[in-house]
Design an enzyme around this catalytic site. Sequence first.
Site, PDB file in Angstrom:
ATOM      1  N   HIS A 135     -14.118  18.732 -32.872  1.00  0.00           N
ATOM      2  CA  HIS A 135     -15.142  18.573 -31.835  1.00  0.00           C
ATOM      3  C   HIS A 135     -16.514  18.334 -32.463  1.00  0.00           C
ATOM      4  O   HIS A 135     -17.260  17.434 -32.045  1.00  0.00           O
ATOM      5  CB  HIS A 135     -15.167  19.827 -30.963  1.00  0.00           C
ATOM      6  N   GLU A 136     -16.852  19.130 -33.457  1.00  0.00           N
ATOM      7  CA  GLU A 136     -18.175  19.002 -34.071  1.00  0.00           C
ATOM      8  C   GLU A 136     -18.321  17.702 -34.848  1.00  0.00           C
ATOM      9  O   GLU A 136     -19.374  17.059 -34.813  1.00  0.00           O
ATOM     10  CB  GLU A 136     -18.448  20.215 -34.968  1.00  0.00           C
ATOM     11  N   HIS A 139     -19.116  14.895 -32.509  1.00  0.00           N
ATOM     12  CA  HIS A 139     -20.542  14.780 -32.163  1.00  0.00           C
ATOM     13  C   HIS A 139     -21.269  13.885 -33.175  1.00  0.00           C
ATOM     14  O   HIS A 139     -22.097  13.047 -32.802  1.00  0.00           O
ATOM     15  CB  HIS A 139     -21.208  16.157 -32.164  1.00  0.00           C
ATOM     16  N   GLU A 198     -20.343  16.714 -24.446  1.00  0.00           N
ATOM     17  CA  GLU A 198     -19.334  17.727 -24.743  1.00  0.00           C
ATOM     18  C   GLU A 198     -17.930  17.229 -24.408  1.00  0.00           C
ATOM     19  O   GLU A 198     -16.990  17.391 -25.189  1.00  0.00           O
ATOM     20  CB  GLU A 198     -19.637  19.015 -23.974  1.00  0.00           C
TER      21      GLU A 198
END
Length: 264
Positions: A135-136, A139, A198
């Site tokens: 997920h990070e 980003h 997100e």
Amino acid sequence: MNKELLIWIVALVMLSSCGSVPLTGRKQILLVSDQEVLTSSLTQYNDYIKTAKLSGNKKKTEQVVRVGKKIASATEAYLKANGMEAEAKNFAWEFNLVNENQVNAFCMPGGKIVVYEGLLNLVDSDDELAVVVGHEVAHAVAKHSNERMSQQLLTQYGAAVLDQAVSGSSAAVQTVAGTVYGLGAQFGVMLPYSRKHEYEADHMGLIFMAIAGYNPDKAVSFWTKMSAASDAKVPEIMSTHPGDANRISEIQKFLPEAKKYMKK
């Protein structure tokens, strides 16, 4: 400068600053050069890491490095396989476990990954850690920081600064960088991106972890645990992050696509 000319300048700058997100194809406005983003983020990261207390837990630190490297390798492999070699070169990966009880993690532009021990205490496997790291990293790959900096520039400085912001090093960019990265004031589990960002990072992160060989199904169990562990339930409309139930529901929709990337 008359109003019509200003409108034309703004339109030209924004048209020349359009980009698209890998995997999702969503169009975005990126007013800041990659080099400026990488330079400003590295400055913020170095300032942070100088004062951070790194974990003394060798086993957990090795876990963060192991998972981080596999996700990083999968991400670079995807970028290179899809004609984005130049994007892959923007990453100089680094992995750290910080001795703080925050339930948090982040990946700076350029691939500087930090996980807090508080989050790792809720992780039962490499697969669950890969949910967070994927997920990070998503980003960073999606250039959400650049997009947020661009939004801040538009909001705080207006049209008059656009040409300055995209033409080279700008004091305006440095001013908004601290707000965007926000390493000292993080909320929840991730940096305070918009709910749109997100969901997009969840989507992309599932694919990156699948390419790396991790089980994307674990995203559901991880976020279910996170929901149960949450001390305060913030209404979604008041938060930059999706509500737990909505996030899990969207993740379940993304899973069939992510599983297509798993090695047989």
